[in-house]
Design an enzyme around this catalytic site. Structure first.
Site, short mmCIF file in Angstrom:
data_model
loop_
_atom_site.label_atom_id
_atom_site.label_comp_id
_atom_site.label_asym_id
_atom_site.label_seq_id
_atom_site.Cartn_x
_atom_site.Cartn_y
_atom_site.Cartn_z
N ASP A 1 0.86 -1.18 0.00
CA ASP A 1 0.00 0.00 0.00
C ASP A 1 0.89 1.23 0.00
OD1 ASP A 1 -1.81 2.05 0.47
OD2 ASP A 1 -2.16 1.50 2.58
N ALA A 2 1.05 1.85 -1.18
CA ALA A 2 1.92 3.02 -1.32
C ALA A 2 1.08 4.28 -1.22
CB ALA A 2 2.66 2.96 -2.66
N ARG B 1 3.38 7.16 3.56
CA ARG B 1 4.00 5.92 3.98
C ARG B 1 3.72 4.80 2.98
NH1 ARG B 1 2.17 4.19 9.76
NH2 ARG B 1 0.13 4.34 8.75
N LYS C 1 3.16 0.79 3.24
CA LYS C 1 2.95 -0.35 4.13
C LYS C 1 2.97 -1.62 3.29
CE LYS C 1 -0.10 0.21 7.43
NZ LYS C 1 -1.41 0.45 8.10
N ALA D 1 -7.28 4.15 -6.12
CA ALA D 1 -7.03 2.73 -5.90
C ALA D 1 -7.08 2.37 -4.43
CB ALA D 1 -5.68 2.35 -6.49
N ASP D 2 -6.69 3.30 -3.55
CA ASP D 2 -6.73 3.03 -2.12
C ASP D 2 -8.16 2.90 -1.62
OD1 ASP D 2 -7.15 5.75 -2.67
OD2 ASP D 2 -6.07 6.44 -0.90
N ARG D 3 -9.04 3.77 -2.13
CA ARG D 3 -10.44 3.68 -1.72
C ARG D 3 -11.07 2.38 -2.23
NH1 ARG D 3 -13.02 9.14 -3.81
NH2 ARG D 3 -14.83 8.50 -2.54
N THR E 1 -3.20 10.90 5.13
CA THR E 1 -2.87 12.25 4.65
C THR E 1 -4.13 12.96 4.22
OG1 THR E 1 -0.71 11.44 3.91
CG2 THR E 1 -1.46 13.55 3.03
N THR F 1 -4.98 28.94 21.59
CA THR F 1 -4.90 28.77 20.15
C THR F 1 -4.50 27.35 19.76
OG1 THR F 1 -4.36 31.10 19.85
CG2 THR F 1 -3.77 29.61 18.06
#
Length: 239
Positions: free
Chosen positions: A6-7, A11, A13, A98-100, A122, A172
């Site tokens: 998983d790029a 990161r 993995k 592709a990750d989704r 991210t 803040t």
């Protein structure tokens, strides 16, 4: 034997899987993609390598270069109209990340119930998967850290806040931390409400920032480690 990679934007993995389960896994910074060669020294000599890449063409080429001589063809997952019991409801199926797609396939492997698939990295993605396996659409928003970085980078007097979550922030640092986290929580909870009004639904939460959300979500949820890698393993024989 399957090596799933998983790029992501920050990161990479990876994990080695056989029928009995996960054998080995690791993580490295995306900028250190060449170090995959060292990791691969510990992998099986014969394996099918399946990759989900959202980090761009250069990273894809680097992965192919690093691993191609050892394993031959490296398979990159691309979204399709249907795979592994999931139907792609995007207007243009190929535009889905592709990750989704991998996360949705991983989610379907865990349950046939309607679910909200939340990947907090991210970027944060919030995707609707109904009980029939139809991906109905979803949200993309800046991730928790990216929201804080944006405020620090584009405003003159706001820092990258290392504050704490408060219902009523009075400084803040806490105001930024709490505001960015509330934005994440609100998006997830509002979309979950769409499913929950229709049926019994579950929320699957994964990603590096999942812990921040898990501490404060006010809906039923389950944290799932490596959901994208699980999806890659499921579809390894179909791509």
């Amino acid at each position: 034997m399957i090596v799933a990679i998983d790029a992501g934007n920050s990161r990479i993995k990876w994990a080695v899987h056989e029928r009995s389960g996960w054998l080995d896994r690791g993580v490295l910074a995306t900028a250190d993609v060449a170090w995959l060669a060292d990791a691969a020294d510990e992998w099986p000599a014969v394996a099918r390598v399946v990759v989900c890449n959202v980090a761009g063409k250069a990273v894809a080429e680097a992965i192919s270069s690093v691993l191609g001589k050892r394993y031959g063809r490296i398979v990159f997952l691309h979204p399709s109209a249907e795979a592994c019991g999931v139907r792609n409801g995007y207007e243009h199926a190929w535009q889905l990340g592709a990750d989704r797609w991998a996360a949705l396939i991983g989610a379907r492997g865990l349950s046939t119930a309607a679910c909200l698939v939340v990947c907090a990295g991210t970027a944060t993605t919030v995707d609707l998967l109904d009980g029939t396996g139809l991906f109905r659409g979803g949200l993309i928003l800046p991730g928790f850290d990216l929201m804080r970085e944006s405020l620090a980078r584009h405003t003159a007097q706001l820092p990258f806040a290392e504050g704490a979550f408060r219902d009523e922030p009075r400084n803040t640092e806490d105001a930024i931390f709490s505001g960015c986290l509330q934005a994440q929580l609100g998006a997830v909870e509002r979309v979950f409400g769409t499913l929950a009004r229709e049926c019994d639904a579950r929320c699957l939460l994964t990603g590096g920032a999942a812990g921040h959300l898990a501490a404060h979500l006010q809906i039923p949820f389950e944290c799932v480690d490596d959901l994208i890698l699980k999806g890659l393993v499921r579809c390894a024989d179909t791509v």
